[in-house]
Design a protein around this motif. Structure first.
Motif, mmCIF file in Angstrom:
data_model
loop_
_atom_site.group_PDB
_atom_site.id
_atom_site.type_symbol
_atom_site.label_atom_id
_atom_site.label_comp_id
_atom_site.label_asym_id
_atom_site.label_seq_id
_atom_site.Cartn_x
_atom_site.Cartn_y
_atom_site.Cartn_z
ATOM 1 N N PHE A 17 13.915 18.883 0.045
ATOM 2 C CA PHE A 17 14.482 17.602 -0.385
ATOM 3 C C PHE A 17 14.556 16.651 0.809
ATOM 4 N N THR A 48 16.922 15.238 1.998
ATOM 5 C CA THR A 48 18.119 15.518 2.797
ATOM 6 C C THR A 48 17.845 16.559 3.877
ATOM 7 N N THR A 71 17.190 19.751 3.020
ATOM 8 C CA THR A 71 17.414 21.080 2.405
ATOM 9 C C THR A 71 16.086 21.658 1.929
ATOM 10 N N ALA A 87 14.862 24.151 -0.467
ATOM 11 C CA ALA A 87 15.410 24.918 -1.599
ATOM 12 C C ALA A 87 14.549 26.134 -1.914
ATOM 13 N N PRO A 136 21.715 34.202 -5.743
ATOM 14 C CA PRO A 136 22.928 33.611 -5.187
ATOM 15 C C PRO A 136 22.990 32.106 -5.446
ATOM 16 N N SER A 137 24.198 31.594 -5.473
ATOM 17 C CA SER A 137 24.389 30.172 -5.716
ATOM 18 C C SER A 137 23.604 29.350 -4.687
ATOM 19 N N GLY A 138 22.876 28.361 -5.182
ATOM 20 C CA GLY A 138 22.139 27.466 -4.275
ATOM 21 C C GLY A 138 20.787 28.002 -3.842
ATOM 22 N N CYS A 139 20.312 29.103 -4.474
ATOM 23 C CA CYS A 139 19.029 29.692 -4.027
ATOM 24 C C CYS A 139 17.827 28.977 -4.626
ATOM 25 N N GLY A 140 18.061 28.009 -5.502
ATOM 26 C CA GLY A 140 16.939 27.220 -6.011
ATOM 27 C C GLY A 140 16.517 27.548 -7.430
ATOM 28 N N LYS A 141 17.378 28.216 -8.204
ATOM 29 C CA LYS A 141 17.024 28.570 -9.593
ATOM 30 C C LYS A 141 16.793 27.299 -10.422
ATOM 31 N N SER A 142 17.759 26.381 -10.348
ATOM 32 C CA SER A 142 17.613 25.139 -11.128
ATOM 33 C C SER A 142 16.429 24.328 -10.636
ATOM 34 N N THR A 143 16.203 24.349 -9.333
ATOM 35 C CA THR A 143 15.059 23.612 -8.780
ATOM 36 C C THR A 143 13.765 24.184 -9.347
ATOM 37 N N GLU A 197 21.589 27.851 -17.317
ATOM 38 C CA GLU A 197 22.990 28.271 -17.502
ATOM 39 C C GLU A 197 23.608 27.649 -18.748
ATOM 40 N N HIS A 242 24.078 33.139 -13.953
ATOM 41 C CA HIS A 242 24.752 33.833 -12.855
ATOM 42 C C HIS A 242 25.164 35.225 -13.288
ATOM 43 N N ARG A 259 18.729 30.841 -0.373
ATOM 44 C CA ARG A 259 17.894 29.710 -0.007
ATOM 45 C C ARG A 259 17.248 29.894 1.365
HETATM 46 N N1 LIG Z 1 18.138 16.392 -5.670
HETATM 47 C C1 LIG Z 1 18.542 17.136 -4.623
HETATM 48 N N2 LIG Z 1 18.662 16.576 -3.403
HETATM 49 C C2 LIG Z 1 19.061 17.317 -2.323
HETATM 50 N N3 LIG Z 1 19.355 18.634 -2.384
HETATM 51 C C3 LIG Z 1 19.259 19.219 -3.586
HETATM 52 C C4 LIG Z 1 18.852 18.520 -4.763
HETATM 53 N N4 LIG Z 1 18.845 19.382 -5.823
HETATM 54 C C5 LIG Z 1 19.234 20.566 -5.305
HETATM 55 N N5 LIG Z 1 19.490 20.470 -3.996
HETATM 56 C C6 LIG Z 1 19.889 21.564 -3.099
HETATM 57 O O1 LIG Z 1 18.894 22.569 -3.167
HETATM 58 C C7 LIG Z 1 19.488 23.857 -3.160
HETATM 59 C C8 LIG Z 1 19.111 24.594 -4.428
HETATM 60 O O2 LIG Z 1 19.790 23.998 -5.536
HETATM 61 P P1 LIG Z 1 19.676 24.568 -7.014
HETATM 62 O O3 LIG Z 1 20.586 23.742 -7.857
HETATM 63 O O4 LIG Z 1 18.261 24.674 -7.379
HETATM 64 O O5 LIG Z 1 20.252 26.038 -6.807
HETATM 65 P P2 LIG Z 1 20.789 27.064 -7.907
HETATM 66 O O6 LIG Z 1 20.293 28.416 -7.487
HETATM 67 O O7 LIG Z 1 20.436 26.620 -9.264
HETATM 68 O O8 LIG Z 1 22.352 26.927 -7.639
HETATM 69 P P3 LIG Z 1 23.593 27.359 -8.570
HETATM 70 O O9 LIG Z 1 23.399 28.818 -8.844
HETATM 71 O O10 LIG Z 1 24.780 27.106 -7.690
HETATM 72 O O11 LIG Z 1 23.543 26.507 -9.802
HETATM 73 C C9 LIG Z 1 20.987 23.625 -3.014
HETATM 74 O O12 LIG Z 1 21.327 23.714 -1.652
HETATM 75 C C10 LIG Z 1 21.187 22.212 -3.511
HETATM 76 O O13 LIG Z 1 22.283 21.606 -2.877
#
Ligand SMILES: Nc1ncnc2c1ncn2[C@@H]1O[C@H](COP(=O)(O)OP(=O)(O)OP(=O)(O)O)[C@@H](O)[C@H]1O
Length: 263
Positions: free
Chosen positions: A15, A17, A19, A21, A40-47, A166, A199, A217
């Motif tokens: 990203f 920022t 990060t 992902a 784990p939370s923030g590992c990029g599943k939603s991405t 989720e 989760h 991540r």
């Molecule tokens: N649009 C964005 N801009 C900057 N950083 C982002 C963006 N979208 C996600 N991130 C970052 O990328 C990383 C992965 O986010 P993501 O939401 O894919 O994780 P996740 O595994 O789905 O998390 P969770 O289990 O907590 O829902 C996180 O550190 C998040 O803060």
């Protein structure tokens, strides 16, 4: 021989920022499977899900559709259904109005006539157990019913791939169990391919034919576990030693991915 609906090949997502992902994510989604992503939370599943949905693009690597040997043809509108944790229904429209929306957006392509569209809407509403609520507004529905409406909306175009991020995380446990059962029944009946982010190891084992465990991540695949218990999987499965053993396997893989011991 399994045929992929979509594959992520060497996907990296950084990203602006800074990060990172995802990095080096290789994941094939096979036709007809119920695939869960846990990690784990923030590992990029939603991405990862957003990349498949075409809501974001990879920084490197590719999202490859079908058996077309590497072409990156995006799916047509209506080939994908997406359900998020929030049901995101239009508050000013009825259940039927909300469920009808994707058909209005894709009608030109699918050439659905009015009656046929109405029949599809009614069938989708019935499929998720919302008979009798077609004329209700979202404010008149419980959280579980709103989610059922969101699922009906995602399924109304008969998508080849259903992406769910989720979807039941905000619901109470009993409602969540009910919706897990309803979703499992829908998946068995429709044969749609599902990618499901959760989760909950228990929910993933209950629903899936395959679970991919991701690393912290930047996310990539840490473990790939086949869940070959037969369907339908009611309470007998949920309380069986086999279920407990599969949950231990997946929980252990998750703990290992996180660099922790699994007691
Ligand atoms: N649009 C964005 N801009 C900057 N950083 C982002 C963006 N979208 C996600 N991130 C970052 O990328 C990383 C992965 O986010 P993501 O939401 O894919 O994780 P996740 O595994 O789905 O998390 P969770 O289990 O907590 O829902 C996180 O550190 C998040 O803060």
């Amino acid at each position: 021989m399994t045929s992929p609906v979509v594959a992520l090949r060497g996907v990296r997502k950084a990203f602006p920022t800074g990060t990172l992902a995802l990095d080096g994510l290789d994941l094939s989604v096979n036709r007809g499977e119920f695939l869960s992503l846990v990690g784990p939370s923030g590992c990029g599943k939603s991405t990862a899900l957003r990349l498949i949905a075409g809501l974001a693009t990879p920084s490197a690597g590719a999202v490859v559709w079908g058996d077309d040997g590497g072409a990156t043809r995006a799916p047509a509108p209506g080939d994908l259904g997406v359900v998020f944790q929030e049901p995101t229904l239009m508050p000013w429209a009825t259940v039927a109005g909300n469920v009808r929306l994707p058909l209005r957006l894709t009608r030109r392509r699918s050439r659905l006539h009015g009656d046929e569209a109405e029949a599809r809407v009614a069938a989708a509403i019935a499929r998720v157990g919302l008979d009798g609520f077609a004329a209700a507004y979202p404010r008149e529905l419980s959280g579980g019913m709103k989610m059922r409406a969101a699922i009906a909306r995602a399924l109304v175009t008969d998508p080849q791939l259903l992406l769910m991020d989720e979807p039941f995380a905000a619901l109470d446990e009993i409602t969540r169990f009910r919706l897990d059962n309803a979703l499992s029944g829908l998946w068995q009946g429709l044969g749609t391919t599902v990618v499901f982010v959760t989760h909950s190891v228990f929910e993933a084992v209950y629903l899936s034919t395959r679970i991919v465990v991701m690393t912290p991540r930047p996310g990539r695949v840490a473990a790939d576990v086949t869940i070959d218990a037969p369907f339908p999987r009611g309470e007998t499965f949920r309380t069986s030693p086999e279920f407990a053993s599969l949950c231990r396997t997946v929980g252990g893989a998750l703990a290992e991915a996180m660099g922790e011991a699994f007691a």
